[in-house]
Scaffold this active site. Structure first.
Site, PDB file in Angstrom:
ATOM      1  N   ASP A   1     -10.860   2.788   3.768  1.00  0.00           N
ATOM      2  CA  ASP A   1     -11.093   1.339   3.679  1.00  0.00           C
ATOM      3  C   ASP A   1     -12.575   1.048   3.456  1.00  0.00           C
ATOM      4  O   ASP A   1     -12.935  -0.051   3.046  1.00  0.00           O
ATOM      5  CB  ASP A   1     -10.654   0.654   4.984  1.00  0.00           C
ATOM      6  CG  ASP A   1      -9.421  -0.218   4.808  1.00  0.00           C
ATOM      7  OD1 ASP A   1      -9.048  -0.481   3.651  1.00  0.00           O
ATOM      8  OD2 ASP A   1      -8.853  -0.635   5.840  1.00  0.00           O
TER       9      ASP A   1
ATOM     10  N   LYS B   1       0.842  -1.204   0.000  1.00  0.00           N
ATOM     11  CA  LYS B   1       0.000   0.000   0.000  1.00  0.00           C
ATOM     12  C   LYS B   1       0.873   1.249   0.000  1.00  0.00           C
ATOM     13  O   LYS B   1       0.615   2.215  -0.719  1.00  0.00           O
ATOM     14  CB  LYS B   1      -0.911   0.005   1.242  1.00  0.00           C
ATOM     15  CG  LYS B   1      -2.031  -1.007   1.177  1.00  0.00           C
ATOM     16  CD  LYS B   1      -2.770  -1.142   2.508  1.00  0.00           C
ATOM     17  CE  LYS B   1      -3.795  -2.282   2.403  1.00  0.00           C
ATOM     18  NZ  LYS B   1      -4.495  -2.549   3.666  1.00  0.00           N
TER      19      LYS B   1
ATOM     20  N   GLN C   1      -4.719  -1.448   9.738  1.00  0.00           N
ATOM     21  CA  GLN C   1      -4.604  -2.763   9.091  1.00  0.00           C
ATOM     22  C   GLN C   1      -5.209  -3.844   9.990  1.00  0.00           C
ATOM     23  O   GLN C   1      -4.890  -3.931  11.174  1.00  0.00           O
ATOM     24  CB  GLN C   1      -3.116  -3.059   8.799  1.00  0.00           C
ATOM     25  CG  GLN C   1      -2.877  -4.346   8.058  1.00  0.00           C
ATOM     26  CD  GLN C   1      -3.454  -4.338   6.630  1.00  0.00           C
ATOM     27  OE1 GLN C   1      -3.367  -3.339   5.929  1.00  0.00           O
ATOM     28  NE2 GLN C   1      -4.036  -5.444   6.224  1.00  0.00           N
TER      29      GLN C   1
END
Ligand code: NAP
Length: 296
Positions: free
Chosen positions: A120, A53, A97
């Site tokens: 997200d 990422k 995460q």
């Protein structure tokens, strides 16, 4: 006939290149999109995802920061950090995460993220907007799958779609998106209690495998000409690799590639698409927070 391979590697490059225009418009106003990723602990798969990422975000000129915290970090410490980053105007996109260590409640952590920075798409506000077909950040993996389906050029209207997996981050949101405009698919969601998985997949125009187990969808389970999207990422032991493992999806790729019309590889399929949609969401977040058009 051999299936056409939808390369997530190539498509994600195209999508990242298309972000140059909004990034340039932001730059004129002195704004550089900022993505902050929080990683708690050192789970090898999570470390690898976060590294990818960060690389993708940097490559297109985003201000990318990863905050690495020890596994002993308390829930309160993590929440305090999120509160600070929510208030930081240089941070346009913020994600934690997953999975988190067991002593930290993921639901509480996700709820703490400002929905305006929820790149997200996991915050209940984002999920609610998705259900209602309203504005909001789409979760990256389902969004990446939609882009791959669009890339086939096949009309999705009325298509019978079977999704294998009902998780909150893949199966459920994908089902909700595909049943809505502009896709208008007829969606069946299968899971471990589904009575006859093969009967469902055999009847499908599109099969999306998101089960988290190799060989879940085999060539005998799909009809000739079906589109098969493999979301799965599984580490299997492989002595020929320096790492000692290979990445495989949830489908039997070789057999399916001889029978399907379109397939996605693993690696190089949905994975890079997920990351591309994350950087797109971050650029969108920067545009929204500064009143600059994402599309012109
Ligand atoms: P998950 O939370 O473990 O959910 C898996 C789902 O699949 C569950 O709903 C489970 O059913 C169902 N399932 C498992 N085995 C099945 C079987 N044999 N038949 C029918 N249904 C079955 O997994 P996830 O987070 O959605 O991830 C799925 C896969 O996608 C994993 O391999 C993951 O690594 C990968 N993934 C990839 C990306 C990417 O960017 N490429 C992103 C996210 C996830 P129950 O609900 O009944 O248990």
């Amino acid at each position: 006939m051999a299936a056409t391979v939808i390369s997530g590697k190539l498509l994600s490059q195209e999508l990242r290149q298309a972000l140059a225009a909004p990034i340039a418009r932001l730059a004129v106003q002195g704004v550089r999109p900022g993505l902050t990723v929080i990683l708690v602990g050192e789970d090898p798969a999570s470390v690898s995802y976060v590294t990818g990422k960060e690389k993708d975000a940097r490559e297109i000129g985003l201000n990318s920061e990863t905050i690495r915290l020890p596994v002993s970090t308390s829930e309160e410490e993590l929440l305090a950090l999120i509160t600070r980053l929510n208030a930081d105007p240089a941070v346009h996109g913020l994600l934690v995460q997953l999975p988190l260590p067991p002593h930290i409640r993921s639901a509480r952590v996700i709820l703490a993220i400002d929905p305006a920075k929820d790149v997200d798409g996991f915050h209940p506000v984002s999920v609610g907007q998705l259900v209602l077909g309203g504005p909001g950040f789409l979760p990256c993996t389902p969004h990446g799958v939609l882009k791959m389906l669009q890339k086939t050029g096949v009309s999705l209207t009325g298509a019978e779609v079977v999704i294998v997996g009902r998780s909150n981050i893949v199966g459920k949101p994908l089902a909700l998106l595909l049943m809505q405009a502009p896709y208008h698919c007829t969606v069946t969601v299968c899971h471990t209690k589904t009575k006859n998985l093969k009967a469902h997949t055999l009847a499908a125009d599109i099969v999306i495998a998101a089960a988290g187990h190799p060989h879940t969808v085999t060539a005998e389970m799909i009809r000739p000409g079906a589109i098969v999207i493999d979301v799965g990422v599984n580490r299997v032991p492989d002595a020929s690799k320096a790492s000692g493992f290979a990445l495989v999806g949830d489908t039997d790729y070789a057999g399916i590639a001889e029978k399907a019309s379109f397939v996605t590889p693993v690696p190089g399929g949905v994975g890079p698409m997920t990351r591309a949609m994350l950087v797109e969401n971050t650029v969108r977040a920067a545009c929204l927070s500064t009143g600059i058009a994402f599309e012109e």
